[in-house]
Design a protein around this motif. Sequence first.
Motif, PDB file in Angstrom:
ATOM      1  N   ALA A 181      17.037  -6.297   0.094  1.00 16.32           N
ATOM      2  CA  ALA A 181      17.351  -7.385  -1.120  1.00 16.32           C
ATOM      3  C   ALA A 181      17.460  -7.311  -2.096  1.00 16.32           C
ATOM      4  N   CYS A 182      15.649  -6.564  -2.658  1.00 12.59           N
ATOM      5  CA  CYS A 182      15.816  -5.628  -3.833  1.00 12.59           C
ATOM      6  C   CYS A 182      16.730  -5.235  -4.613  1.00 12.59           C
ATOM      7  N   GLY A 183      17.747  -4.585  -4.013  1.00  9.35           N
ATOM      8  CA  GLY A 183      18.504  -3.249  -4.067  1.00  9.35           C
ATOM      9  C   GLY A 183      18.406  -1.574  -4.044  1.00  9.35           C
ATOM     10  N   VAL A 184      16.756  -1.869  -3.301  1.00  7.84           N
ATOM     11  CA  VAL A 184      16.339  -0.326  -2.951  1.00  7.84           C
ATOM     12  C   VAL A 184      16.599  -0.031  -1.548  1.00  7.84           C
ATOM     13  N   SER A 185      17.749   0.904  -1.569  1.00  3.92           N
ATOM     14  CA  SER A 185      18.097   0.937   0.052  1.00  3.92           C
ATOM     15  C   SER A 185      17.539   2.348   0.233  1.00  3.92           C
ATOM     16  N   GLY A 186      16.863   2.681   1.778  1.00  2.00           N
ATOM     17  CA  GLY A 186      16.227   3.379   1.875  1.00  2.00           C
ATOM     18  C   GLY A 186      14.791   3.408   2.484  1.00  2.00           C
ATOM     19  N   LYS A 187      13.943   3.844   2.779  1.00  2.00           N
ATOM     20  CA  LYS A 187      13.278   4.051   4.454  1.00  2.00           C
ATOM     21  C   LYS A 187      11.733   3.052   3.209  1.00  2.00           C
ATOM     22  N   VAL A 188      11.304   2.106   4.551  1.00  6.32           N
ATOM     23  CA  VAL A 188      10.621   1.214   4.514  1.00  6.32           C
ATOM     24  C   VAL A 188       9.168   1.563   6.114  1.00  6.32           C
ATOM     25  N   LEU A 189       7.940   1.280   5.866  1.00  2.00           N
ATOM     26  CA  LEU A 189       7.448   1.454   6.193  1.00  2.00           C
ATOM     27  C   LEU A 189       6.710   0.048   6.487  1.00  2.00           C
ATOM     28  N   GLU A 190       6.219   0.180   8.506  1.00  2.00           N
ATOM     29  CA  GLU A 190       5.843  -1.044   8.359  1.00  2.00           C
ATOM     30  C   GLU A 190       4.636  -0.915   9.145  1.00  2.00           C
ATOM     31  N   TYR A 191       3.378  -1.301   8.250  1.00  2.00           N
ATOM     32  CA  TYR A 191       1.890  -0.825   8.471  1.00  2.00           C
ATOM     33  C   TYR A 191       1.595  -1.133   9.406  1.00  2.00           C
ATOM     34  N   GLN A 192       0.663  -1.123  10.501  1.00  2.00           N
ATOM     35  CA  GLN A 192       0.658  -1.386  11.915  1.00  2.00           C
ATOM     36  C   GLN A 192      -1.142  -0.823  12.309  1.00  2.00           C
ATOM     37  N   GLY A 193      -2.160  -0.290  11.230  1.00  2.00           N
ATOM     38  CA  GLY A 193      -3.575   0.004  11.400  1.00  2.00           C
ATOM     39  C   GLY A 193      -4.109   0.909  11.262  1.00  2.00           C
ATOM     40  N   ARG A 194      -5.221   0.968  11.857  1.00  2.00           N
ATOM     41  CA  ARG A 194      -6.140   2.442  11.941  1.00  2.00           C
ATOM     42  C   ARG A 194      -5.542   3.241  13.031  1.00  2.00           C
ATOM     43  N   SER A 195      -5.629   4.544  12.548  1.00  2.77           N
ATOM     44  CA  SER A 195      -5.545   5.096  14.116  1.00  2.77           C
ATOM     45  C   SER A 195      -6.897   6.160  14.946  1.00  2.77           C
ATOM     46  N   ASP A 196      -7.715   6.272  13.692  1.00  2.00           N
ATOM     47  CA  ASP A 196      -8.959   6.849  13.458  1.00  2.00           C
ATOM     48  C   ASP A 196     -10.527   5.850  14.288  1.00  2.00           C
ATOM     49  N   GLY A 197     -10.319   4.875  14.108  1.00  2.00           N
ATOM     50  CA  GLY A 197     -11.797   4.394  14.799  1.00  2.00           C
ATOM     51  C   GLY A 197     -12.225   4.017  13.310  1.00  2.00           C
ATOM     52  N   LEU A 198     -12.004   4.171  12.152  1.00  7.23           N
ATOM     53  CA  LEU A 198     -12.321   3.646  10.524  1.00  7.23           C
ATOM     54  C   LEU A 198     -11.837   1.752  10.895  1.00  7.23           C
ATOM     55  N   ILE A 199     -13.282   0.924  10.203  1.00  3.87           N
ATOM     56  CA  ILE A 199     -13.088  -0.103   9.939  1.00  3.87           C
ATOM     57  C   ILE A 199     -14.198  -0.335   8.688  1.00  3.87           C
ATOM     58  N   ARG A 200     -12.976  -1.229   7.837  1.00  3.17           N
ATOM     59  CA  ARG A 200     -13.035  -1.231   6.033  1.00  3.17           C
ATOM     60  C   ARG A 200     -12.723  -3.108   6.450  1.00  3.17           C
ATOM     61  N   PHE A 201     -14.216  -3.125   5.416  1.00  2.00           N
ATOM     62  CA  PHE A 201     -14.158  -4.571   5.046  1.00  2.00           C
ATOM     63  C   PHE A 201     -15.761  -4.432   4.172  1.00  2.00           C
ATOM     64  N   LYS A 202     -15.261  -4.933   3.336  1.00  2.00           N
ATOM     65  CA  LYS A 202     -15.797  -5.511   2.096  1.00  2.00           C
ATOM     66  C   LYS A 202     -15.922  -3.978   1.139  1.00  2.00           C
ATOM     67  N   GLY A 203     -14.956  -3.671   1.024  1.00  2.00           N
ATOM     68  CA  GLY A 203     -14.105  -2.402   0.663  1.00  2.00           C
ATOM     69  C   GLY A 203     -15.150  -1.277   0.740  1.00  2.00           C
ATOM     70  N   GLU A 204     -16.094  -1.349   1.665  1.00  2.00           N
ATOM     71  CA  GLU A 204     -16.656  -0.579   2.751  1.00  2.00           C
ATOM     72  C   GLU A 204     -16.024   0.050   3.549  1.00  2.00           C
ATOM     73  N   THR A 205     -16.082   1.217   4.115  1.00  2.00           N
ATOM     74  CA  THR A 205     -15.657   1.790   5.432  1.00  2.00           C
ATOM     75  C   THR A 205     -16.860   2.644   6.331  1.00  2.00           C
ATOM     76  N   VAL A 206     -16.625   1.749   7.939  1.00  2.32           N
ATOM     77  CA  VAL A 206     -17.882   2.572   8.317  1.00  2.32           C
ATOM     78  C   VAL A 206     -16.875   2.658   9.812  1.00  2.32           C
ATOM     79  N   GLU A 207     -17.853   4.542  10.604  1.00  2.94           N
ATOM     80  CA  GLU A 207     -16.689   4.987  11.207  1.00  2.94           C
ATOM     81  C   GLU A 207     -17.260   4.274  13.219  1.00  2.94           C
ATOM     82  N   HIS A 208     -15.782   4.190  14.178  1.00  5.98           N
ATOM     83  CA  HIS A 208     -16.956   3.065  15.167  1.00  5.98           C
ATOM     84  C   HIS A 208     -17.827   4.290  15.506  1.00  5.98           C
ATOM     85  N   GLY A 209     -17.252   5.714  15.828  1.00  5.00           N
ATOM     86  CA  GLY A 209     -18.080   6.580  16.771  1.00  5.00           C
ATOM     87  C   GLY A 209     -20.125   6.288  16.219  1.00  5.00           C
ATOM     88  N   GLU A 210     -19.835   6.345  15.132  1.00  2.00           N
ATOM     89  CA  GLU A 210     -21.150   5.866  14.734  1.00  2.00           C
ATOM     90  C   GLU A 210     -22.069   4.903  14.386  1.00  2.00           C
TER      91      GLU A 210
END
Length: 615
Positions: free
Chosen positions: A487-516
Amino acid sequence: MRHYPTDLLLAVEHVERSLLATPATEPHELRELLTSAGIADPASRLDSGQLHDGLDRFLDGVSQYPWQPLTDRDDVLETAPVGTVVLDDRQAEATLRGLLLAWALGNHVVVRTGRPRLWHAVMEALRAAGVPLPEGRTAPAGDPTPGEHVDVPALPADAVLALDCQAAWVHRLVRRRHLAGVSLARARAADHTERDQRLAARLRYLVARARRTPYHRARLPEPAAVTDVADIVTLPVLEKADLEAHSPPFSRDMLSADQPTGEVLRSGATGGRPRYIVYSRTDWENMVREAVPVLYALGVRPGDRIVNTLFGGGMYGGLTTTFSEFAKMPVEAYSTGQFATVDDLLTLVDGFRANVVLGMPALLLPLLREAKERRPALRIEKVVYGGTPMTETDKDWLRRELGTRVVSSILAANDGAQLGHQCAALGGTRHHVNDDYNLIEVVDEYGRPVPEGQTGELLITSMQKFEGPLLRYRIGDTGRVFTHDCACGVSGKVLEYQGRSDGLIRFKGETVEHGEVLQALAGLGVSRLQIEIGTEDGREVLVVRTEAPDPLDPADVRKLLTDTFPVLGDLQDFDAALDVFELRVECLPEGRLPRNPVSGKIRNVLDSRIAVAAR
């Protein structure tokens, strides 16, 4: 058919390499023809680097051609060739420059000359690169050829070729038109018939730039092999481990031998080996050129007063990139970074009439809630966020309690800058994507494309990042891409983001790995680990669930986690008075974590912020 400056640059580079690779004592037909015509140093007039720099300044972005996004308003200038350019061959050096720039800007060229063999040889040498070039021919001197007759002045031997691209005669090679009210995204969407060839030209040039690096040289084909954007699927996938192993400070295999310029950003998890992402000066300028129209699409307008609370320092990109972008726009910015306090915010709202706040939800929401408690009449017109999703409940609170009119999201990464943006007409985690900047593919675990609309892992190809190039880079996110008439006037591709796939957890602006985290808990006998992050009352809540053969005390697990990963405890970069985070530990006996009923697998990382935001 539209022609692109980058293809001419590839053709010039092809001839330049041939000249430089052949010793002066050995025969080279084109060099001999040019020198006999009075061009003492042909390679200096076929300098692809100088031509790129000159065209980049003339067009305000070779990579944005044929549009030039304006910074003081949300629309573009469109550049088009004049059609046929007629050159009178009085001096070979001047005629050569005229031919190169006329072709670079998409014109057909007629050279009126008494030495047709020379210009046939030049044109054929350029066409030998195998990339699309405009038409070109010779005609007898004085032939009544129709077209734009351009007189190219001679250039002194010691003159800088890049500066010649700013000369008055070059402006006669193009026509420029202001597309009032047409944003860069809308101009590209309307150009759908040229889309595939436009992106193919971008990809060809990127492949050529990447082949200058030791890592990519053996992996990628010659740029002429890229004839369609669909050819991208024939290129190998770049995995995160390979990017880390071949990037500074561990290796320079992904860098060219060019003079270092620009900015280096840091990416990666807090406890793991960081990645350093190199942006050359051209890369950085391209990022800013593409980001300014995105900021307008997010609702920023001239005259806005913006409190920028994105994270900065430690070579992190959020504050650094937006600082560069806002500096180009007619806005006033207050770059507090993550250190913004409630007092800072209220001072800026009261004393400077700040009306926009930009930041990550984990910091923004507690900051705004506390400010609202202290100042019940507080109003914030616009909230722009990124880094992690924001729930619809939190968006409703902003609109209801602060009178926020615009709540919009930008999806970005240090590795590839902006990946998508959310206009006012999109909701949940859906974002417009910009294939001209970051081409996003959705693939299965083996790197094979999935059907449109199906969920998979995301690969990004940064089409305008030439130092440390990212081609089909598995960024570690999942999502789905589909075509949408917005409806904004731009036609084309849209991405529906569904989260991380690599075990990264992001919070407080930092990132920690599940494996660690799992490795740190191994000493307590933990065999399985699930981490879930969500929001409650504007706070981020991290739940760590363990399985172990013997009973564990949650207090022991908590202490080990906070000792090993201080960011899980009280450590935070922003105002300590804000209640932004809670760690919970649940210790379960073996077999109690939920399994997939078919595969028996445990989901290592759950991000319920995604599910709530997508509703």
